[in-house]
Design a protein around this motif. Sequence first.
Motif, mmCIF file in Angstrom:
data_model
loop_
_atom_site.group_PDB
_atom_site.id
_atom_site.type_symbol
_atom_site.label_atom_id
_atom_site.label_comp_id
_atom_site.label_asym_id
_atom_site.label_seq_id
_atom_site.Cartn_x
_atom_site.Cartn_y
_atom_site.Cartn_z
ATOM 1 N N LEU A 1 -10.494 79.759 17.181
ATOM 2 C CA LEU A 1 -9.921 80.366 16.148
ATOM 3 C C LEU A 1 -9.461 78.938 15.255
ATOM 4 N N ALA A 2 -8.899 78.040 15.759
ATOM 5 C CA ALA A 2 -8.602 77.194 14.856
ATOM 6 C C ALA A 2 -9.691 76.567 13.806
ATOM 7 N N ARG A 3 -10.503 76.813 13.872
ATOM 8 C CA ARG A 3 -11.818 76.477 13.066
ATOM 9 C C ARG A 3 -12.449 77.756 12.669
ATOM 10 N N GLU A 4 -11.612 79.394 12.291
ATOM 11 C CA GLU A 4 -11.692 79.977 11.628
ATOM 12 C C GLU A 4 -10.828 80.127 10.751
ATOM 13 N N ILE A 5 -9.641 79.559 11.346
ATOM 14 C CA ILE A 5 -8.523 79.389 10.294
ATOM 15 C C ILE A 5 -8.736 78.529 9.546
ATOM 16 N N LEU A 6 -8.963 77.367 9.584
ATOM 17 C CA LEU A 6 -9.152 76.045 8.295
ATOM 18 C C LEU A 6 -10.048 76.435 8.134
ATOM 19 N N ASP A 7 -10.939 76.981 7.782
ATOM 20 C CA ASP A 7 -12.208 77.521 7.436
ATOM 21 C C ASP A 7 -11.817 78.643 6.685
ATOM 22 N N GLY A 8 -11.370 79.795 6.912
ATOM 23 C CA GLY A 8 -10.540 80.944 5.815
ATOM 24 C C GLY A 8 -9.605 80.551 5.319
ATOM 25 N N TYR A 9 -8.768 80.150 5.377
ATOM 26 C CA TYR A 9 -7.491 79.977 4.954
ATOM 27 C C TYR A 9 -7.218 78.134 3.862
ATOM 28 N N PRO A 10 -7.006 78.458 2.241
ATOM 29 C CA PRO A 10 -7.403 76.422 2.162
ATOM 30 C C PRO A 10 -5.332 76.723 2.467
ATOM 31 N N SER A 11 -5.370 75.415 2.443
ATOM 32 C CA SER A 11 -4.281 74.419 2.562
ATOM 33 C C SER A 11 -3.490 75.392 1.468
ATOM 34 N N GLY A 12 -2.023 75.104 2.086
ATOM 35 C CA GLY A 12 -1.052 75.987 0.856
ATOM 36 C C GLY A 12 -0.832 77.870 1.504
ATOM 37 N N ARG A 13 -1.965 78.040 2.103
ATOM 38 C CA ARG A 13 -1.956 79.440 2.459
ATOM 39 C C ARG A 13 -1.609 80.132 3.709
ATOM 40 N N ARG A 14 -2.161 78.801 4.682
ATOM 41 C CA ARG A 14 -2.168 79.038 6.200
ATOM 42 C C ARG A 14 -0.693 79.501 6.353
ATOM 43 N N HIS A 15 0.305 79.236 5.818
ATOM 44 C CA HIS A 15 1.786 79.447 6.186
ATOM 45 C C HIS A 15 2.021 80.567 6.056
ATOM 46 N N LEU A 16 1.024 81.769 5.528
ATOM 47 C CA LEU A 16 1.242 83.035 5.887
ATOM 48 C C LEU A 16 0.227 83.681 6.982
ATOM 49 N N VAL A 17 -0.334 82.984 7.612
ATOM 50 C CA VAL A 17 -1.408 83.855 8.867
ATOM 51 C C VAL A 17 -0.258 83.596 10.499
ATOM 52 N N THR A 18 -0.306 84.646 10.625
ATOM 53 C CA THR A 18 0.799 84.657 12.449
ATOM 54 C C THR A 18 -0.245 84.600 13.369
ATOM 55 N N VAL A 19 -0.316 83.778 14.100
ATOM 56 C CA VAL A 19 -1.110 83.597 14.967
ATOM 57 C C VAL A 19 -0.322 83.859 16.656
ATOM 58 N N VAL A 20 -0.715 84.910 17.648
ATOM 59 C CA VAL A 20 0.360 85.380 18.943
ATOM 60 C C VAL A 20 -0.497 85.248 19.751
ATOM 61 N N PHE A 21 0.355 85.050 20.940
ATOM 62 C CA PHE A 21 -0.528 84.770 22.024
ATOM 63 C C PHE A 21 0.023 84.718 22.777
ATOM 64 N N PRO A 22 -0.616 85.002 24.555
ATOM 65 C CA PRO A 22 0.106 85.206 25.883
ATOM 66 C C PRO A 22 1.319 83.960 26.388
ATOM 67 N N SER A 23 0.809 82.716 26.129
ATOM 68 C CA SER A 23 2.085 81.930 25.863
ATOM 69 C C SER A 23 2.210 81.062 25.319
ATOM 70 N N ARG A 24 2.774 80.705 25.251
ATOM 71 C CA ARG A 24 3.306 79.313 24.644
ATOM 72 C C ARG A 24 2.255 77.831 25.167
ATOM 73 N N ARG A 25 2.347 77.830 26.206
ATOM 74 C CA ARG A 25 0.861 76.566 26.760
ATOM 75 C C ARG A 25 -0.033 77.426 25.939
ATOM 76 N N ALA A 26 -0.817 78.031 25.229
ATOM 77 C CA ALA A 26 -1.524 78.185 24.592
ATOM 78 C C ALA A 26 -1.605 77.954 22.820
ATOM 79 N N GLY A 27 -0.293 77.648 22.725
ATOM 80 C CA GLY A 27 0.172 77.868 21.313
ATOM 81 C C GLY A 27 -0.036 75.859 21.247
ATOM 82 N N LEU A 28 0.289 75.054 22.399
ATOM 83 C CA LEU A 28 0.543 74.178 22.151
ATOM 84 C C LEU A 28 -0.882 73.523 22.035
#
Length: 967
Positions: free
Chosen positions: A18-45
């Motif tokens: 997912l990290a590779r997909e977001i970095l490749d799919g959204y240019p810098s300056g637009r990624r802050h518009l993306v929201t990613v939701v995980f089951p836990s905070r640990r996964a987010g870290l």
Amino acid sequence: MKTVIRVIPPGGNLLQHLAREILDGYPSGRRHLVTVVFPSRRAGLFFREYLKRLNGAGPLDLPRIYAVRDLFLELSARLEPRRLLPPLDQAWILWDICRQRRPFFRLAETFDRFLPWGLRLAEVFEELDRELVEARNLLYPPEDLPAEARTLLEHLGDIKALYEKRLDQEGLSTEARALRLLAERSRELSFPAGPLYLAGFFALTRAEEKLFSYWLSQGAKLYWEDNPAELQPILRRQLKTFRASLEVIEFPEKASPRVTFHEAPDLHHELAALEELIPSQISNPEEVVIILGSLGGLIPLLHSLPEALPVNITLGYPLHRTALGTLLRLLVALQERRHKGRYHVPDYLRLLKHPYIKSLSFAGKKMWSLFHLLEQQLRYRGSLYLALKDIESLFSLQGDVDLSWEDFEPTEAAEAVARFHQWIISPWEAIETTRDLARVVRETIVWTTQRVDLARSPSEPLSRGPEVFWASRPEELLERAFVAGVERELLPLLESAFFAREPLRPKTLFRLLKEVLLHLRAPFEGHPLKGLQVMGLLESRLLCFEKVIVLDANEGDLPSAGEINPLLPEAVRPALGLPPRQREEEIEAYHFRRLIQAAKEAHLFYQSAVSAASFLGKKVRSRFVEQLLWEQEKAAGQMLTAKIRTSPLNLEPAALRRPEFQGKGRAEKEAVEALFNREAVSATMLNTYLTCPVKFYFRYVVGLAPGQEVAQYDATEMGNLIHQALENYFSSFKGRLYQPQKDNNPQELKSIFRKLFENSSLAQRLGAERRFFVLETALFRLQRYLEFLKRKGPFEILDVEKTLDRKIHGYRFTGRLDRLDRCQDQLVVVDYKTGAYLPAITQQAKEQLLVFSPPRSLEAAGWRQLRQCLPDIQLFLYLYLCDDLERDKNAVFIHLAAGREDNLEQPLFRERDFSIGLAHRLMKEAFPRALIYLLEHILEAPAFYATEEAEYCRFCDFRLACLCARV
């Protein structure tokens, strides 16, 4: 637009993909518009770490990363901002609702009675809201439920309706109700404004399903992690619910993990085998993880890991199992059993032994040794209940207490104990509200964890408020986590409770504190992305590790047993429209398999010893482990015994055998010689050896003192009082003929005993009711003895409390006779017994003693032979010490506590059984032979032999120190 759910195999590492997909799919300056939701905070870290690695050294424009719970709370607050009530406040409102209605008058009579049911009722309502189920009354709850549970279930719908109305009126809500509201009104929100990724969710509640369904219809992307060819039943059901198709993300085929099974007798053997699996250095957080099946293994695990190895703990440790939780529970127990201003001494002694209490200091001096001396004084005092002032005065009352080695003067010692009471114990007496409770808990923690000197004023450390916790953090990891758990969870809960200012009974407040402690978890703080990872199974969601180590993978721990809500047994759940508890096991099974499949190697440890709860029998490996092993054996077509490593229980054969004796060397023989040279040999010494030579060793050779129990009633002291009363009564007849028909004076004897009893410490310790019954029982037994004497006729009292001494083989023997009489030309030794009834020495034993021939051997067989014919030596020794003053002699035990009057007197020789000549021969010839052999056995036997009677061991004062004990 057709909904598509993307599935990735566990070995593909969803977070990294997912990290590779977001970095490749959204240019810098637009990624802050993306929201990613995980089951836990640990996964987010971990997701942030992967973004950082893949992005390289340049600036990183992060997307918005949420744990699903945080997102739900934020969105529900936008939709309808309300104060969310913690479970404690929910229970209070439910009590307020129930106490006003007739069916609940008894259940809701007081808040402390209702509290545990209120907390569980709140759990039921929370689950109903998460599953979008309307509460309803159950007409026929299961008959095997507690009466309180049946009453609540019969009115469940009515209570829920009143509860929701109350929350709406006061602008309140709960987490589950906020989630329900969000699921039902999600279309009113404009969120999300940009792309939305939902990653790694497995089992959703119905409210979550409804919310996710709407987001998916708006273009959100949902990612699962599972084997596409064998999709889990829960995911297949959700696929139909979302009316979605499945898109498989292809990855290079991953090699199956190398799984090794470890069977160990217990946790210590697990940890010993674990050492070779832990690398000396860990460079990245995905390298090694230890999954704890049982939280009880955390503390031993931390002690067994290398000190230099960084460790990150990600789990909630139960606060009530911590040292701090134990301290609070001890203080609560002390208050709960307080009676009329006096404290229960055994509870007080347990508090003194707590490590935080032993670390206290006064004027720069450590108090642990002072507390040890205080414990000795309390046990010597023997009172079951004492006021704090009485405890403080112990040092001044006991003039013989040596405090020089304690570095405390008596006045200073009393002041130190008074300060301990003032700052640690007394504040708990004046608690009226939960705010008071929070304040006292805070003060207690500051005094104990910050090691504040008790000589200081309490205003010094407390005036700065809560930040005192962090002014000088404790160095130890566990203590820091415990204090953090109390500071962040317990105290705010008590201070901001809905009823924080309401006066409550102390009983209610203490019950409340215990309930809260039972459910709180201590958070561990560390560096989440450094070192060895230690976590629970559910904390590992979405994470991938090269090496997975699972400890305590036993049935009952994995899957976890969990607490069953008495309002929601399995039979009730379908009646309310709730999913079965089996779903919880399916969730754990899924995460367990996913974690193993994503690893390169896995080591599964389980125990094989007998469970601590003996009725559970031998521990067995988890069904998860069993299934994994069976699948591998099925694929291999053979038993895979080589994959199971066993940790042998290495015990010396001698460790499995109970020793039959305590060794006796030169030092022990010299110690016995010194004992007999220093002290006169008594009947008590000899009887101890006859009962068990090992007990003689501990008591007289080693010099161990029996442990003192704190109790109101002291049988020994009562026996001494009765002996003293009989001595005082019969002393006036010394040298005279006592005629019971004329001389019996029960009133005088009872008056003598009353005065002795009223002036004794025993009377001061006993409560009024117990004192009355103890006194009346003793008076009855004394009067019954005088009445018994009327049947005997006149007798001459030669002496009272006479001490006899005699040298035998160079050693001094002594005995103290309670009374010496002459009755019908026979000399009679009288010994009072106030305790348990002693069986009479049998006629067979006396006949064996008469022909006893001392064995040549001093081994155990000789001691056993002697003991068969001489089980009790006291009366024989007393007669022998009387020398040859009379040919016709006898001795009697007076069993004052005998149930029947016929058993009051127990003579050594009965006329019908033993003639005067045989008795004289026994005392003149046989007993001296036996006594000399016994003395030689004590001095010269090669060992101290152990008794073969298990009953003696059960009640022995030294059973815990004795390796020979049959217990």
